[in-house]
Design a protein around this motif. Structure first.
Motif, PDB file in Angstrom:
ATOM      1  N   UNK A 181       0.812  -1.280  -0.056  1.00  0.00           N
ATOM      2  CA  UNK A 181       0.287  -0.162   0.019  1.00  0.00           C
ATOM      3  C   UNK A 181       0.864   1.185   0.077  1.00  0.00           C
ATOM      4  N   UNK A 182       2.074   1.279   0.345  1.00  0.00           N
ATOM      5  CA  UNK A 182       2.921   2.338   0.195  1.00  0.00           C
ATOM      6  C   UNK A 182       3.077   2.961  -1.128  1.00  0.00           C
ATOM      7  N   UNK A 183       3.096   4.250  -1.140  1.00  0.00           N
ATOM      8  CA  UNK A 183       3.107   4.967  -2.615  1.00  0.00           C
ATOM      9  C   UNK A 183       4.591   5.106  -2.932  1.00  0.00           C
ATOM     10  N   UNK A 184       5.136   4.461  -3.860  1.00  0.00           N
ATOM     11  CA  UNK A 184       6.529   4.382  -4.203  1.00  0.00           C
ATOM     12  C   UNK A 184       6.737   5.321  -5.307  1.00  0.00           C
ATOM     13  N   UNK A 185       5.751   5.823  -5.944  1.00  0.00           N
ATOM     14  CA  UNK A 185       5.819   6.849  -7.259  1.00  0.00           C
ATOM     15  C   UNK A 185       6.930   7.857  -6.896  1.00  0.00           C
ATOM     16  N   UNK A 186       7.862   7.849  -8.146  1.00  0.00           N
ATOM     17  CA  UNK A 186       8.963   8.974  -7.957  1.00  0.00           C
ATOM     18  C   UNK A 186      10.055   8.670  -6.937  1.00  0.00           C
ATOM     19  N   UNK A 187      10.045   7.332  -6.725  1.00  0.00           N
ATOM     20  CA  UNK A 187      11.108   6.928  -5.782  1.00  0.00           C
ATOM     21  C   UNK A 187      12.279   5.991  -6.882  1.00  0.00           C
ATOM     22  N   UNK A 188      13.537   6.471  -6.592  1.00  0.00           N
ATOM     23  CA  UNK A 188      14.501   5.811  -7.425  1.00  0.00           C
ATOM     24  C   UNK A 188      14.746   4.468  -6.888  1.00  0.00           C
ATOM     25  N   UNK A 189      14.883   3.393  -7.558  1.00  0.00           N
ATOM     26  CA  UNK A 189      15.288   1.957  -7.063  1.00  0.00           C
ATOM     27  C   UNK A 189      16.710   2.165  -6.287  1.00  0.00           C
ATOM     28  N   UNK A 190      16.752   1.579  -5.275  1.00  0.00           N
ATOM     29  CA  UNK A 190      17.928   1.583  -4.379  1.00  0.00           C
ATOM     30  C   UNK A 190      18.984   0.344  -5.085  1.00  0.00           C
ATOM     31  N   UNK A 191      19.761   0.755  -5.756  1.00  0.00           N
ATOM     32  CA  UNK A 191      20.999  -0.125  -5.919  1.00  0.00           C
ATOM     33  C   UNK A 191      22.051  -0.658  -4.684  1.00  0.00           C
ATOM     34  N   UNK A 192      22.434   0.529  -4.074  1.00  0.00           N
ATOM     35  CA  UNK A 192      23.331  -0.014  -2.950  1.00  0.00           C
ATOM     36  C   UNK A 192      22.670   0.512  -1.540  1.00  0.00           C
ATOM     37  N   UNK A 193      23.312   0.103  -0.683  1.00  0.00           N
ATOM     38  CA  UNK A 193      22.773   0.855   0.502  1.00  0.00           C
ATOM     39  C   UNK A 193      23.411   2.074   1.224  1.00  0.00           C
ATOM     40  N   UNK A 194      24.680   2.114   0.778  1.00  0.00           N
ATOM     41  CA  UNK A 194      25.227   3.556   1.249  1.00  0.00           C
ATOM     42  C   UNK A 194      25.929   3.796  -0.278  1.00  0.00           C
ATOM     43  N   UNK A 195      26.546   5.188  -0.092  1.00  0.00           N
ATOM     44  CA  UNK A 195      27.121   5.889  -0.902  1.00  0.00           C
ATOM     45  C   UNK A 195      28.526   5.561  -1.225  1.00  0.00           C
ATOM     46  N   UNK A 196      29.106   4.584  -0.228  1.00  0.00           N
ATOM     47  CA  UNK A 196      30.367   4.509  -0.002  1.00  0.00           C
ATOM     48  C   UNK A 196      30.812   3.846  -1.477  1.00  0.00           C
ATOM     49  N   UNK A 197      32.045   4.116  -1.796  1.00  0.00           N
ATOM     50  CA  UNK A 197      32.813   3.347  -3.006  1.00  0.00           C
ATOM     51  C   UNK A 197      33.979   2.790  -2.564  1.00  0.00           C
ATOM     52  N   UNK A 198      34.033   1.449  -2.863  1.00  0.00           N
ATOM     53  CA  UNK A 198      35.058   0.703  -2.685  1.00  0.00           C
ATOM     54  C   UNK A 198      36.348   1.153  -3.470  1.00  0.00           C
ATOM     55  N   UNK A 199      37.639   0.933  -2.668  1.00  0.00           N
ATOM     56  CA  UNK A 199      38.711   1.470  -3.367  1.00  0.00           C
ATOM     57  C   UNK A 199      39.686   0.375  -3.542  1.00  0.00           C
ATOM     58  N   UNK A 200      39.762  -0.466  -4.883  1.00  0.00           N
ATOM     59  CA  UNK A 200      40.336  -1.464  -4.845  1.00  0.00           C
ATOM     60  C   UNK A 200      41.620  -1.285  -5.550  1.00  0.00           C
ATOM     61  N   UNK A 201      42.543  -2.124  -5.200  1.00  0.00           N
ATOM     62  CA  UNK A 201      43.853  -2.145  -5.963  1.00  0.00           C
ATOM     63  C   UNK A 201      43.710  -3.084  -7.249  1.00  0.00           C
ATOM     64  N   UNK A 202      44.753  -2.795  -8.346  1.00  0.00           N
ATOM     65  CA  UNK A 202      44.720  -3.351  -9.640  1.00  0.00           C
ATOM     66  C   UNK A 202      44.987  -4.945  -9.187  1.00  0.00           C
ATOM     67  N   UNK A 203      44.404  -5.993  -9.731  1.00  0.00           N
ATOM     68  CA  UNK A 203      44.741  -7.557  -9.521  1.00  0.00           C
ATOM     69  C   UNK A 203      45.820  -7.762 -10.536  1.00  0.00           C
ATOM     70  N   UNK A 204      47.063  -7.729 -10.006  1.00  0.00           N
ATOM     71  CA  UNK A 204      47.930  -8.113 -10.884  1.00  0.00           C
ATOM     72  C   UNK A 204      48.552  -9.386 -10.437  1.00  0.00           C
TER      73      UNK A 204
END
Length: 95
Positions: free
Chosen positions: A43-66
């Motif tokens: 019953x919750x109105x979700x019009x105009x709500x963007x789908x959530x892809x990730x729970x936070x805005x954090x970005x993983x900093x990964x090293x190159x896989x060598x």
């Protein structure tokens, strides 16, 4: 939305679960509570709500896989319980 004892027994059979009579009544109550909560969410109105892809805005900093060898061939074989010159010896698994 609610379900009955027959539906619960059918689900229990599919899931290979067995309940005694008191546990069965408790499970039926829990299942109906879950279904009621899902009905509330529908019953919750979700019009105009963007789908959530990730729970936070954090970005993983990964090293190159060598790819690199950190253990030499001889060092890898040093602790082997059974070895044959350059290979590990393992029990036979196929005839």
């Amino acid at each position: 939305m609610s379900t009955d004892l027959g539906t619960l027994r059918g689900l229990a059979h599919l899931a290979r679960l067995e309940f005694d009579e008191t546990r069965e009544k408790q499970m039926l109550g829990d299942l109906n509570n879950i279904l009621d909560f899902v009905a509330q969410l529908e019953r919750v109105d979700t019009n105009g709500v963007e789908p959530l892809v990730h729970l936070s805005q954090e970005i993983n900093v990964l090293r190159d896989d060598v790819a690199r060898n950190t253990v030499s061939h001889q060092e890898g074989l040093r602790n082997a319980p059974r070895k044959d010159s350059d290979y590990f010896r393992v029990p036979k698994v196929l005839e």
